[in-house]
Design a protein around this motif. Structure first.
Motif, mmCIF file in Angstrom:
data_model
loop_
_atom_site.group_PDB
_atom_site.id
_atom_site.type_symbol
_atom_site.label_atom_id
_atom_site.label_comp_id
_atom_site.label_asym_id
_atom_site.label_seq_id
_atom_site.Cartn_x
_atom_site.Cartn_y
_atom_site.Cartn_z
ATOM 1 N N ASP A 197 0.856 -1.189 0.000
ATOM 2 C CA ASP A 197 0.000 0.000 0.000
ATOM 3 C C ASP A 197 0.890 1.237 0.000
ATOM 4 N N MET A 198 1.144 1.784 -1.178
ATOM 5 C CA MET A 198 2.057 2.922 -1.296
ATOM 6 C C MET A 198 1.490 4.188 -0.668
ATOM 7 N N THR A 199 0.178 4.262 -0.479
ATOM 8 C CA THR A 199 -0.419 5.446 0.158
ATOM 9 C C THR A 199 -0.080 5.510 1.643
ATOM 10 N N PHE A 223 6.840 8.615 -5.908
ATOM 11 C CA PHE A 223 6.050 7.400 -6.128
ATOM 12 C C PHE A 223 4.671 7.611 -6.746
ATOM 13 N N GLY A 224 4.202 8.838 -6.887
ATOM 14 C CA GLY A 224 2.923 9.112 -7.553
ATOM 15 C C GLY A 224 1.787 8.251 -7.029
ATOM 16 N N LEU A 268 9.434 -6.732 -9.578
ATOM 17 C CA LEU A 268 8.983 -5.639 -8.733
ATOM 18 C C LEU A 268 8.336 -4.593 -9.635
ATOM 19 N N THR A 269 7.094 -4.231 -9.314
ATOM 20 C CA THR A 269 6.375 -3.224 -10.088
ATOM 21 C C THR A 269 6.147 -2.001 -9.204
ATOM 22 N N ILE A 270 6.699 -0.864 -9.641
ATOM 23 C CA ILE A 270 6.516 0.421 -8.990
ATOM 24 C C ILE A 270 6.133 1.416 -10.082
ATOM 25 N N LYS A 271 5.103 2.211 -9.837
ATOM 26 C CA LYS A 271 4.618 3.201 -10.807
ATOM 27 C C LYS A 271 4.292 2.550 -12.156
ATOM 28 N N GLY A 272 3.790 1.324 -12.123
ATOM 29 C CA GLY A 272 3.399 0.640 -13.347
ATOM 30 C C GLY A 272 4.560 0.095 -14.164
ATOM 31 N N PHE A 325 -0.716 5.618 -8.676
ATOM 32 C CA PHE A 325 -0.186 4.266 -8.455
ATOM 33 C C PHE A 325 -0.244 3.933 -6.963
ATOM 34 N N PRO A 326 -1.426 3.597 -6.431
ATOM 35 C CA PRO A 326 -1.574 3.384 -4.988
ATOM 36 C C PRO A 326 -0.947 2.091 -4.455
ATOM 37 N N THR A 327 -0.583 1.174 -5.348
ATOM 38 C CA THR A 327 0.057 -0.068 -4.901
ATOM 39 C C THR A 327 1.293 -0.368 -5.733
ATOM 40 N N SER A 328 2.173 -1.150 -5.144
ATOM 41 C CA SER A 328 3.318 -1.748 -5.831
ATOM 42 C C SER A 328 3.224 -3.246 -5.585
ATOM 43 N N THR A 329 3.812 -4.042 -6.458
ATOM 44 C CA THR A 329 3.743 -5.493 -6.292
ATOM 45 C C THR A 329 5.108 -6.140 -6.432
ATOM 46 N N LEU A 330 5.226 -7.304 -5.820
ATOM 47 C CA LEU A 330 6.423 -8.132 -5.927
ATOM 48 C C LEU A 330 5.959 -9.559 -6.154
ATOM 49 N N VAL A 331 6.441 -10.176 -7.234
ATOM 50 C CA VAL A 331 6.045 -11.542 -7.580
ATOM 51 C C VAL A 331 7.306 -12.377 -7.784
#
Length: 188
Positions: free
Chosen positions: A71-73, A98-99, A127-131, A103-109
């Motif tokens: 939760d980037m917020t 981080f905008g 790792l996905t940050i800012k799309g 982009f309210p979330t980032s993901t790691l897979v």
């Protein structure tokens, strides 16, 4: 007939021990922590960001997968308070960094996992940050119902260029390191 039952029973025992199915362990987001450190020429800032959800996947005791949403917020500094904390938090959540509105979330897979030592794995993950998705590699230690890792992320790979000395000239003591550090403690 008795011999046939013995063979059938032996076959069931063998197959059940060979086919260990994957077990997904949901991470307790409230009990897990993600701490960050961002450095600049004149010092550093540190803080936290909350895990929204996540899971680790095991086959027996072996780690075989993982997915996480952050939760980037919730991004906040912990080394400042009051007005200065509010200003830094606002700047980190802005488009300069981080905008989080867009982009309210980032993901790691997890994509690839290799055993490094007893209960320690080397993971390559997306790792996905800012799309923007890029690979990262790190070691993770799993002990009981906890997992811990620490690794650095190059923010410029995710279009976070503000104050980067490798991109902009003449920043002097206003330059900010391209990498930020993450220390993650998961409970599941």
């Amino acid at each position: 007939m008795k011999n046939l039952k013995s063979i059938a029973l032996a076959l069931v025992v063998v197959l059940s021990t060979v086919s260990v199915s994957a077990q997904t362990k949901k991470v307790d987001a409230a009990a897990s922590t993600i701490n960050w450190v961002g450095k600049k020429v004149t010092g550093q800032h540190n803080g936290t960001v909350n895990l929204k959800d996540g899971a680790l996947v095991f086959k027996g005791a072996k780690l075989v997968g993982g997915t996480f949403t952050v939760d980037m917020t919730s991004l906040t500094s912990t080394d400042l308070s009051g007005e200065y904390q509010g200003k830094l938090n606002g700047h980190l959540k802005s488009e300069d960094f981080f905008g989080t509105e867009k982009f309210p979330t980032s993901t790691l897979v997890f994509k690839k996992i290799g055993a490094k030592a007893k209960n320690v794995y080397t993971v390559t993950a997306d790792l996905t940050i800012k799309g923007i998705t890029k690979p990262v590699t790190f070691d993770i230690a799993v002990n009981g119902n906890t997992a811990t890792t620490a690794f650095n992320v190059d923010r410029t790979k995710y279009d976070i260029k503000y104050g980067s000395g490798s991109i902009f000239d003449n920043l002097g003591d206003k330059a900010i390191s391209d990498e930020f550090e993450l220390a993650v403690a998961l409970k599941f």
